[in-house]
Design a protein around this motif. Structure first.
Motif, mmCIF file in Angstrom:
data_model
loop_
_atom_site.group_PDB
_atom_site.id
_atom_site.type_symbol
_atom_site.label_atom_id
_atom_site.label_comp_id
_atom_site.label_asym_id
_atom_site.label_seq_id
_atom_site.Cartn_x
_atom_site.Cartn_y
_atom_site.Cartn_z
ATOM 1 N N THR A 165 6.356 4.561 1.435
ATOM 2 C CA THR A 165 5.841 5.682 0.650
ATOM 3 C C THR A 165 6.975 6.487 0.018
ATOM 4 N N PHE A 166 8.119 6.558 0.727
ATOM 5 C CA PHE A 166 9.265 7.256 0.140
ATOM 6 C C PHE A 166 9.766 6.525 -1.098
ATOM 7 N N ALA A 181 0.830 -1.206 0.000
ATOM 8 C CA ALA A 181 0.000 0.000 0.000
ATOM 9 C C ALA A 181 0.864 1.255 0.000
ATOM 10 N N GLY A 182 1.946 1.247 0.789
ATOM 11 C CA GLY A 182 2.834 2.399 0.840
ATOM 12 C C GLY A 182 3.518 2.655 -0.490
ATOM 13 N N GLY A 211 3.688 6.192 -5.105
ATOM 14 C CA GLY A 211 3.704 6.357 -6.555
ATOM 15 C C GLY A 211 2.553 7.209 -7.050
ATOM 16 N N LEU A 212 1.362 6.976 -6.504
ATOM 17 C CA LEU A 212 0.193 7.756 -6.909
ATOM 18 C C LEU A 212 0.355 9.221 -6.532
ATOM 19 N N ASN A 213 0.866 9.469 -5.332
ATOM 20 C CA ASN A 213 1.044 10.857 -4.895
ATOM 21 C C ASN A 213 2.045 11.601 -5.768
ATOM 22 N N ALA A 214 2.991 10.886 -6.333
ATOM 23 C CA ALA A 214 3.983 11.512 -7.202
ATOM 24 C C ALA A 214 3.396 11.907 -8.549
ATOM 25 N N VAL A 215 2.239 11.327 -8.884
ATOM 26 C CA VAL A 215 1.652 11.576 -10.194
ATOM 27 C C VAL A 215 0.302 12.268 -10.101
ATOM 28 N N TYR A 224 9.632 7.799 -5.006
ATOM 29 C CA TYR A 224 10.808 7.833 -5.891
ATOM 30 C C TYR A 224 10.528 7.065 -7.177
ATOM 31 N N LEU A 225 9.963 5.870 -7.026
ATOM 32 C CA LEU A 225 9.642 5.068 -8.201
ATOM 33 C C LEU A 225 8.570 5.747 -9.049
ATOM 34 N N GLY A 226 7.609 6.369 -8.357
ATOM 35 C CA GLY A 226 6.543 7.056 -9.077
ATOM 36 C C GLY A 226 7.081 8.203 -9.910
ATOM 37 N N ALA A 227 8.030 8.940 -9.334
ATOM 38 C CA ALA A 227 8.607 10.069 -10.060
ATOM 39 C C ALA A 227 9.381 9.599 -11.290
ATOM 40 N N ARG A 228 9.935 8.393 -11.213
ATOM 41 C CA ARG A 228 10.768 7.906 -12.314
ATOM 42 C C ARG A 228 10.010 7.005 -13.296
#
Length: 250
Positions: A213-214, A12-13, A18-22, A218-222
């Motif tokens: 979540t961190f 979930a984290g 990832g969702l929060n990054a997008v 990071y993965l979401g941003a990339r």
């Protein structure tokens, strides 16, 4: 069982980060997962508020270059955000378990609807201000209501603050986003202190969610940002609607 709970929160984290990054909406994943692993609704909400605070701090730090020349505006918003966030935490601490459990489906539904109308609202409010800043009172009122809501129930806080700040200021989105990040950082600090001291929180769950979540962010941003935002947002909205219905009939 504990291994299954930890695994669920880790997943979930990662997804929430990832969702929060997008597209935002990460709390619509972490909060119900906390419920699923056995954390009571009121405690899950306070736990989630603390778990997302480090990510808010990271976002504010990352936006610092767009905050330097808004220092006067920033300093003026600090008391508003702090007082409103304290008010939200006190409101939650004085809400009974039964009342909050009855409110949760509607809070989830409200957050989901904010996800749905957020982009449209942002476009409309930016156009409605006619290229001019509204009276500073409008900015403080909007930020105050947003921080009050965010300290009480975190989901879609960023969308609320983006909308109210964009309505009040004629600024570039990146500068509005920086102000939003700073305000969410304040909410995160206040909720961490108040809930950490006065609320029953699942610290073990926080210890799992924070690094997850961190990494997810990071993965979401990339990775996630290479995907189109619209399908992700639609998926979150559908998920939120289904979740709110399940919680209503539970």
């Amino acid at each position: 069982m504990m291994l299954l709970q930890v695994s669920g929160l880790l997943l979930a984290g990662l997804v929430a980060g990832g969702l929060n990054a997008v597209a935002g909406g990460g709390s619509l994943v972490t909060y119900p997962t906390l419920l699923a692993v056995g954390v009571p609704p009121l405690h899950a909400n306070a736990t989630n508020g603390i778990a997302v605070a480090p990510a808010y701090a990271a976002a504010a730090f990352g936006s610092r270059s767009h905050l330097r020349d808004q220092r006067r505006r920033l300093l003026g918003l600090i008391p508003t955000a702090v007082i409103a966030a304290v008010g939200g935490t006190l409101l939650l601490l004085n809400t009974s378990h039964a009342v909050f459990e009855n409110l949760v489906p509607f809070l989830v539904l409200a957050a989901t609807l904010l996800m749905a109308v957020g982009p449209w609202v942002n476009r409309k409010v930016t156009a409605l201000n006619g290229g001019k800043d509204l009276h500073p009172v409008a900015l403080h009122l909007g930020v105050g209501l947003g921080c009050l809501y965010g300290a009480y129930f975190n989901a879609a806080l960023g969308l609320v603050l983006i909308a109210v700040i964009a309505m009040s200021l004629n600024e570039k989105l990146v500068r509005i986003g920086a102000l939003k990040n700073f305000c969410t950082f304040i909410v995160g600090v206040v909720t961490s202190i108040v809930y950490g001291v006065f609320a029953d929180v699942a610290w073990w769950a926080i210890g799992v969610l924070v690094p997850a979540t961190f990494v997810g962010g990071y993965l979401g941003a990339r990775v996630f940002q290479k995907l189109p935002e619209r399908p992700l947002r639609i998926a979150i909205i559908v998920y939120g609607l289904i979740l709110s219905i399940i919680l209503m009939v539970k």
